[in-house]
Structure formats: structure tokens, C-alpha cells
Design a protein around this motif. Structure first.
Motif, PDB file in Angstrom:
ATOM      1  N   GLN A  17       0.829  -1.201   0.000  1.00 60.39           N
ATOM      2  CA  GLN A  17       0.000   0.000   0.000  1.00 60.39           C
ATOM      3  C   GLN A  17       0.865   1.253   0.000  1.00 60.39           C
ATOM      4  O   GLN A  17       0.569   2.222  -0.699  1.00 60.39           O
ATOM      5  CB  GLN A  17      -0.920  -0.004   1.213  1.00 60.39           C
ATOM      6  N   THR A  18       1.941   1.216   0.777  1.00 63.25           N
ATOM      7  CA  THR A  18       2.842   2.371   0.810  1.00 63.25           C
ATOM      8  C   THR A  18       3.468   2.606  -0.553  1.00 63.25           C
ATOM      9  O   THR A  18       3.538   3.739  -1.036  1.00 63.25           O
ATOM     10  CB  THR A  18       3.939   2.151   1.867  1.00 63.25           C
ATOM     11  N   SER A  56       2.243   1.730  -3.397  1.00 64.35           N
ATOM     12  CA  SER A  56       1.193   2.192  -4.309  1.00 64.35           C
ATOM     13  C   SER A  56       0.941   3.685  -4.136  1.00 64.35           C
ATOM     14  O   SER A  56       0.797   4.425  -5.122  1.00 64.35           O
ATOM     15  CB  SER A  56      -0.100   1.406  -4.051  1.00 64.35           C
ATOM     16  N   ARG A  57       0.912   4.158  -2.891  1.00 58.61           N
ATOM     17  CA  ARG A  57       0.660   5.573  -2.651  1.00 58.61           C
ATOM     18  C   ARG A  57       1.834   6.427  -3.125  1.00 58.61           C
ATOM     19  O   ARG A  57       1.636   7.536  -3.639  1.00 58.61           O
ATOM     20  CB  ARG A  57       0.387   5.806  -1.166  1.00 58.61           C
ATOM     21  N   GLU A  65       1.372   6.785  -6.772  1.00 59.89           N
ATOM     22  CA  GLU A  65       0.334   7.766  -7.084  1.00 59.89           C
ATOM     23  C   GLU A  65       0.873   9.187  -6.948  1.00 59.89           C
ATOM     24  O   GLU A  65       0.611  10.054  -7.806  1.00 59.89           O
ATOM     25  CB  GLU A  65      -0.862   7.579  -6.140  1.00 59.89           C
ATOM     26  N   LEU A  66       1.592   9.430  -5.863  1.00 58.94           N
ATOM     27  CA  LEU A  66       2.145  10.767  -5.641  1.00 58.94           C
ATOM     28  C   LEU A  66       3.149  11.128  -6.730  1.00 58.94           C
ATOM     29  O   LEU A  66       3.152  12.258  -7.236  1.00 58.94           O
ATOM     30  CB  LEU A  66       2.804  10.822  -4.264  1.00 58.94           C
ATOM     31  N   GLU A 102      -5.108  14.329   0.997  1.00 59.22           N
ATOM     32  CA  GLU A 102      -5.562  12.942   1.076  1.00 59.22           C
ATOM     33  C   GLU A 102      -7.074  12.913   1.184  1.00 59.22           C
ATOM     34  O   GLU A 102      -7.672  13.719   1.905  1.00 59.22           O
ATOM     35  CB  GLU A 102      -4.943  12.257   2.292  1.00 59.22           C
ATOM     36  N   ASN A 153      -5.272  14.294 -10.095  1.00 57.71           N
ATOM     37  CA  ASN A 153      -4.340  13.305  -9.546  1.00 57.71           C
ATOM     38  C   ASN A 153      -3.429  12.833 -10.669  1.00 57.71           C
ATOM     39  O   ASN A 153      -3.353  13.471 -11.731  1.00 57.71           O
ATOM     40  CB  ASN A 153      -5.080  12.143  -8.867  1.00 57.71           C
ATOM     41  N   ARG A 182     -11.868   4.934  -6.357  1.00 60.57           N
ATOM     42  CA  ARG A 182     -10.659   4.527  -5.644  1.00 60.57           C
ATOM     43  C   ARG A 182      -9.674   5.694  -5.463  1.00 60.57           C
ATOM     44  O   ARG A 182      -8.460   5.507  -5.533  1.00 60.57           O
ATOM     45  CB  ARG A 182      -9.981   3.364  -6.377  1.00 60.57           C
ATOM     46  N   ASP A 211      -7.428   8.444  -3.650  1.00 61.83           N
ATOM     47  CA  ASP A 211      -6.635   8.439  -2.424  1.00 61.83           C
ATOM     48  C   ASP A 211      -5.830   9.736  -2.290  1.00 61.83           C
ATOM     49  O   ASP A 211      -6.133  10.585  -1.481  1.00 61.83           O
ATOM     50  CB  ASP A 211      -5.712   7.217  -2.405  1.00 61.83           C
ATOM     51  N   ILE A 212      -4.807   9.894  -3.128  1.00 66.58           N
ATOM     52  CA  ILE A 212      -3.970  11.088  -3.107  1.00 66.58           C
ATOM     53  C   ILE A 212      -4.389  12.000  -4.260  1.00 66.58           C
ATOM     54  O   ILE A 212      -4.462  11.569  -5.405  1.00 66.58           O
ATOM     55  CB  ILE A 212      -2.479  10.727  -3.248  1.00 66.58           C
TER      56      ILE A 212
END
Length: 313
Positions: free
Chosen positions: A95-96, A98-99, A102-103, A121, A153, A263, A265-266
């Protein structure tokens, strides 16, 4: 030994001695004079008795098996817990990663468009202030967020800021039925207006009813001067269907958004617009079309024909 008078007398004598020993053992209790003999016999015959008892006693064997099975079950349970903890750790690390991805993608888009963004967030999803497709982000007026600012995003256009509090803000998403944004077709620059359709593709009214549009063409925000309502050049989506032209002044096309609204997130709020329209610079390169599979031509050479045998006359 034959049954004689001497043998009968010997048998009677042995029986009398045995009864005498039993009587003495019972009366003397723990300090019996036969304890030594008994212990010697136990030392000699004890291991044999234990081995025979173990071999012929299925109940004892079953109890031992259950005990061993219990120990194995406990070990398996321990391993299961350890594996579950490892999977949870790996899932957290995934998950980390993946984020972070994304960032990184969002920063690439912002850099390509020269947008000044404030990262945030998504902390809540659902209806708010009467909007049907909204999210709440953890950035507000204290962070320089204002109404109608563009939200994006790493994939493209997310929506616009609808309401602002000191520490949070509500973002109406681009697929909301009340959401409308000016669009520009990649390369040709044909203009239109996209409207959200909930779970379905965006509906885009092209201003030129005779514009040449094909499935796979991409649209971006047309934008306007300043940061409101939208900055230019943010990717919106890809054309998936083109309604037939009927000679009308406008033409409807259907666009699948680049952003997965379920979905999120960021995200990034554009707090500083670009100095110039980035045009198509924010769009990612189109993937190269697959190479055609080469065809192999097989030439078959006919075999020499054998002349038919003439018929007998």
C-alpha cells in the motif's frame, strides 16, 4: 516328574511357604522382608511388562497420539499466525509503494503542466452539501484552498473544490451529473462541454457537429484565464463512442474518464495556475500500436504426375 508321594509332599510344602510369605508381607506393611525380592523382580521384569503393555494397550497409544497431534496443531497455529503477520506487513508495504507511485505520477502531471499544487488525502466519500458525487480532503482554507479550484491526480481531472472549511474541503467529482467542464480535443483543438453521468461515460457536446472524432481520441480541459473555474490542459478521458452526425450544429461523443472515482486516495489542488496553456504536454504518450504478426506463406510444389497405365486392348 512322576506323581509320587515325595512329589506331593514337595508341592504341599511349597504352597505352605507361599501362604506364609503372603501373610508376613500383609502384616508387616511397608517394612516387609520380601521388599528386596520384589524390587529385584521389578528391575528384571519391569521393562518387559512396559513394552508389552504399550504394544497391546490401544488406549494408551491413542492418548499419546492425541498429545502429539495437539502439539502439531499448536505449531501449525503458530505458523499460521506468523504467516498472517507477514502478509499484513507485506500488504502494508504494498500500500505504501502504491501511494508513493500515485504521488509520483501526480507530481509528473503537475510538472508537465507547470501547476502549483497542494497535495491532499481523501478522508471521506459520500454525499455532502447536496452533491451526489463528492469526496472530502484534508486540506482547507488554512492551506490556501479556495472554492472552484481544479483538483487532479496522477491520472487526470478529479473535479473542483465546492466548499471550503479551515482544515477540510469538499470536492465535487467530474462524474457528478451537475458537473460541467469545457473540453478541447487533442491535436485538432475542437471544443466542447463535458457533463458527468455518474457511473457511465461522460457526455460531451462538441460545438462543431462536423468535427472528425474517432474512438481513442483524448480530451483535456479547455480552461480559462486564471485558476477558476478550471486550469487548461488537464487530461479528462478517452472517446469510447461517437454518435452519428445528423447535420446538427453539435455532436455528442462519450468519454471514459482517466480517473477512477471510486478509488481516489492522493489528490492535488491547483493553487497556482500555469503561466501558459500547456496544451497536450500533460497527456501521457500514447502506447505504441501492437506490431502485426508476420504471415508465413507456404508454397506447395505439386508432385510429378504418373501417367495412367493404358487400358488393355
Amino acid at each position: 516328574m512322576r506323581d509320587t508321594r515325595e512329589s506331593r509332599l514337595l508341592l504341599v510344602l511349597l504352597i505352605a511357604i507361599a501362604f506364609a510369605l503372603i501373610t508376613v508381607d500383609i502384616r508387616t506393611g511397608e517394612d516387609s522382608p520380601v521388599d528386596g525380592a520384589r524390587q529385584a523382580a521389578a528391575a528384571v521384569f519391569g521393562p518387559v511388562e512396559e513394552g508389552v503393555a504399550t504394544a497391546v494397550d490401544p488406549v494408551a497409544n491413542a492418548i499419546g497420539a492425541v498429545r502429539d497431534s495437539g502439539e502439531r496443531h499448536n505449531r501449525i497455529a503458530t505458523l499460521t499466525r506468523e504467516n498472517a503477520a507477514l502478509k499484513a506487513k507485506l500488504g502494508s508495504e504494498d500500500q505504501t509503494r502504491s501511494r508513493i507511485h500515485e504521488l509520483d505520477e501526480m507530481l509528473k502531471r503537475a510538472g508537465a503542466g507547470q501547476y502549483g499544487i497542494k497535495g491532499a488525502e481523501v478522508i471521506a466519500i459520500g454525499a455532502a452539501q447536496g452533491f451526489s458525487w463528492t469526496v472530502t480532503i484534508d486540506a482547507g482554507s488554512k492551506d490556501g484552498i479556495e472554492r472552484d479550484m481544479t483538483v487532479l491526480n496522477g491520472d487526470g481531472l478529479v473535479g473542483r473544490v465546492a466548499t471550503v472549511g479551515p482544515d477540510t474541503a469538499t470536492v465535487v467529482l467530474a462524474n457528478d451529473p451537475d458537473f460541467t467542464v469545457g473540453t478541447r480535443l487533442e491535436k485538432t483543438g475542437e471544443l466542447g462541454f463535458a457533463t458527468g453521468q455518474g457511473d457511465r461515460a461522460l457526455s460531451v457536446q462538441m460545438l462543431n457537429g462536423k468535427a472528425k472524432i474517432n474512438p481513442g481520441d483524448r480530451l483535456l480541459t479547455f480552461g480559462s484565464r486564471g485558476n477558476k473555474p478550471f486550469v487548461p490542459g488537464v487530461p479528462i478521458g478517452e472517446v469510447v463512442k461517437v454518435d452519428p452526425s445528423r447535420g446538427d450544429l453539435t455532436r455528442t461523443v462519450w468519454v471514459r474518464p482517466f480517473v477512477g472515482f471510486s478509488r481516489l486516495d492522493i489528490v492535488g489542488v491547483v493553487v497556482m495556475p500555469p503561466r501558459e496553456d500547456p496544451r497536450d504536454a500533460v497527456l501521457p504518450p500514447k502506447p505504441a500500436p501492437p506490431k502485426p504478426t508476420p504471415t508465413v506463406t507456404v508454397t506447395v510444389t505439386p508432385s510429378a504426375s504418373v501417367p495412367a497405365k493404358p487400358a488393355d486392348e
